[in-house]
Motif scaffolding. Structure first.
Motif, PDB file in Angstrom:
ATOM      1  N   LYS A  63      96.064 136.408  96.742  1.00 53.12           N
ATOM      2  CA  LYS A  63      96.801 137.609  96.321  1.00 53.12           C
ATOM      3  C   LYS A  63      97.044 138.562  97.493  1.00 53.12           C
ATOM      4  N   ALA A  64      96.737 138.137  98.715  1.00 54.29           N
ATOM      5  CA  ALA A  64      96.898 138.932  99.936  1.00 54.29           C
ATOM      6  C   ALA A  64      96.037 140.193  99.931  1.00 54.29           C
ATOM      7  N   GLU A  65      94.887 140.130  99.264  1.00 52.93           N
ATOM      8  CA  GLU A  65      93.956 141.258  99.227  1.00 52.93           C
ATOM      9  C   GLU A  65      92.881 141.149 100.304  1.00 52.93           C
ATOM     10  N   VAL A  66      92.649 139.942 100.797  1.00 53.64           N
ATOM     11  CA  VAL A  66      91.675 139.703 101.867  1.00 53.64           C
ATOM     12  C   VAL A  66      92.198 138.594 102.773  1.00 53.64           C
ATOM     13  N   PHE A  67      91.590 138.504 103.931  1.00 55.00           N
ATOM     14  CA  PHE A  67      91.771 137.373 104.829  1.00 55.00           C
ATOM     15  C   PHE A  67      90.380 137.025 105.322  1.00 55.00           C
ATOM     16  N   ILE A  68      89.947 135.796 105.107  1.00 54.90           N
ATOM     17  CA  ILE A  68      88.577 135.415 105.430  1.00 54.90           C
ATOM     18  C   ILE A  68      88.562 134.178 106.316  1.00 54.90           C
ATOM     19  N   ALA A  69      87.630 134.147 107.264  1.00 54.89           N
ATOM     20  CA  ALA A  69      87.488 132.996 108.154  1.00 54.89           C
ATOM     21  C   ALA A  69      86.010 132.760 108.441  1.00 54.89           C
ATOM     22  N   THR A  70      85.696 131.503 108.668  1.00 61.02           N
ATOM     23  CA  THR A  70      84.351 131.111 109.069  1.00 61.02           C
ATOM     24  C   THR A  70      84.334 130.996 110.584  1.00 61.02           C
ATOM     25  N   VAL A  72      82.893 129.437 113.884  1.00 68.60           N
ATOM     26  CA  VAL A  72      82.246 128.188 114.293  1.00 68.60           C
ATOM     27  C   VAL A  72      81.965 128.280 115.789  1.00 68.60           C
ATOM     28  N   VAL A  73      80.719 127.980 116.160  1.00 59.76           N
ATOM     29  CA  VAL A  73      80.322 127.985 117.570  1.00 59.76           C
ATOM     30  C   VAL A  73      79.759 126.604 117.898  1.00 59.76           C
ATOM     31  N   ASP A  74      80.356 125.974 118.885  1.00 60.56           N
ATOM     32  CA  ASP A  74      79.945 124.627 119.300  1.00 60.56           C
ATOM     33  C   ASP A  74      79.842 123.670 118.109  1.00 60.56           C
ATOM     34  N   GLY A  75      80.819 123.758 117.221  1.00 62.72           N
ATOM     35  CA  GLY A  75      80.897 122.849 116.081  1.00 62.72           C
ATOM     36  C   GLY A  75      80.031 123.200 114.891  1.00 62.72           C
ATOM     37  N   GLU A  76      79.262 124.276 115.002  1.00 59.56           N
ATOM     38  CA  GLU A  76      78.356 124.675 113.912  1.00 59.56           C
ATOM     39  C   GLU A  76      78.798 125.998 113.293  1.00 59.56           C
ATOM     40  N   VAL A  77      78.676 126.087 111.984  1.00 62.91           N
ATOM     41  CA  VAL A  77      78.966 127.342 111.288  1.00 62.91           C
ATOM     42  C   VAL A  77      78.028 128.413 111.829  1.00 62.91           C
ATOM     43  N   ALA A  78      78.592 129.548 112.252  1.00 62.87           N
ATOM     44  CA  ALA A  78      77.797 130.600 112.895  1.00 62.87           C
ATOM     45  C   ALA A  78      77.879 131.945 112.197  1.00 62.87           C
ATOM     46  N   GLY A  79      78.842 132.124 111.282  1.00 62.66           N
ATOM     47  CA  GLY A  79      78.991 133.397 110.594  1.00 62.66           C
ATOM     48  C   GLY A  79      80.344 133.487 109.919  1.00 62.66           C
ATOM     49  N   MET A  80      80.697 134.711 109.537  1.00 61.45           N
ATOM     50  CA  MET A  80      81.981 134.948 108.874  1.00 61.45           C
ATOM     51  C   MET A  80      82.593 136.241 109.379  1.00 61.45           C
ATOM     52  N   ILE A  81      83.915 136.321 109.241  1.00 60.60           N
ATOM     53  CA  ILE A  81      84.643 137.545 109.558  1.00 60.60           C
ATOM     54  C   ILE A  81      85.789 137.646 108.562  1.00 60.60           C
ATOM     55  N   ASP A  82      86.119 138.868 108.170  1.00 65.16           N
ATOM     56  CA  ASP A  82      87.206 139.024 107.216  1.00 65.16           C
ATOM     57  C   ASP A  82      87.901 140.362 107.386  1.00 65.16           C
ATOM     58  N   VAL A  83      89.068 140.433 106.781  1.00 62.99           N
ATOM     59  CA  VAL A  83      89.756 141.692 106.551  1.00 62.99           C
ATOM     60  C   VAL A  83      89.792 141.815 105.034  1.00 62.99           C
ATOM     61  N   HIS A  84      89.157 142.845 104.500  1.00 62.45           N
ATOM     62  CA  HIS A  84      89.121 143.021 103.054  1.00 62.45           C
ATOM     63  C   HIS A  84      89.731 144.374 102.672  1.00 62.45           C
ATOM     64  N   ASN A  85      89.848 144.600 101.378  1.00 60.65           N
ATOM     65  CA  ASN A  85      90.485 145.822 100.861  1.00 60.65           C
ATOM     66  C   ASN A  85      91.841 146.060 101.523  1.00 60.65           C
ATOM     67  N   ILE A  86      92.606 144.987 101.653  1.00 60.35           N
ATOM     68  CA  ILE A  86      93.939 145.108 102.238  1.00 60.35           C
ATOM     69  C   ILE A  86      94.837 145.880 101.279  1.00 60.35           C
TER      70      ILE A  86
END
Length: 184
Positions: A63-70, A72-86
């Protein structure tokens, strides 16, 4: 979004429901590290909780309310980052992020934020990004400051974390400031 390679070690990938288990495992292994700053840590008690969170975010992303990404560092999941409350009306959004402790202090989040800014300002057509952090979260605040966000306000007792109200630092950057910095 396809996998977005930042450098030879760091990339952003579209978050998928299949990421629930590795993301939960990362949260579970980093509870002590995350709990002082993230109010959702205790509520993320199972893989199903993480899956539900991802499903909710993907619905909002559609619904274009957020943008989320995982992250990855050296092939391993390392955290998350997002733009929310768009806000489609006001063309702004809020940045959120977290990392596992083993990659903290290595420039990962600063580079991930730089790429998310580019996506937010060029692909999502936002005018302004806000970033909020507990005033005592020096590492998170340093990321905002390295990316040249300006401190707009400190709001007393604005966030509830682990049953305690904490002061919150509010940072922002506009597309014009971001563009000027890129041109310099």
């Amino acid at each position: 979004m396809f996998i977005n390679i930042i450098d030879k070690h760091i990339s952003l990938k579209p978050t998928e429901v299949a990421d629930a288990e590795p993301l939960f495992d990362l949260v579970d292994a980093n509870r002590q590290h995350l709990k002082p700053w993230m109010p959702w840590v205790d509520a993320t008690a199972t893989v199903a909780d993480e899956r539900h969170f991802i499903e909710t975010m993907l619905t909002k992303q559609a619904k274009a309310e957020v943008f989320i990404a995982t992250i990855v560092v050296d092939g391993e999941v390392a955290g998350m980052i997002d733009v929310h409350n768009i806000s489609a009306v006001n063309h702004h959004g809020e940045i959120g992020y977290w990392l596992g402790q083993t990659v903290v202090g290595k420039g990962v989040m600063t580079k991930a934020l730089e790429r998310i800014e580019e996506i937010a300002f060029t692909e999502l057509d936002l005018h302004k990004l806000n970033l909020a952090a507990d005033v005592a979260n020096d590492r998170s605040r340093a990321v905002a400051e390295r990316r040249q966000y300006h401190l707009d306000a400190t709001l007393p007792e604005n966030i509830l974390i682990n049953g305690q109200y904490k002061d919150e630092a509010i940072y922002s950057i506009t597309v014009d400031e971001w563009s000027k910095r890129r041109d310099d």
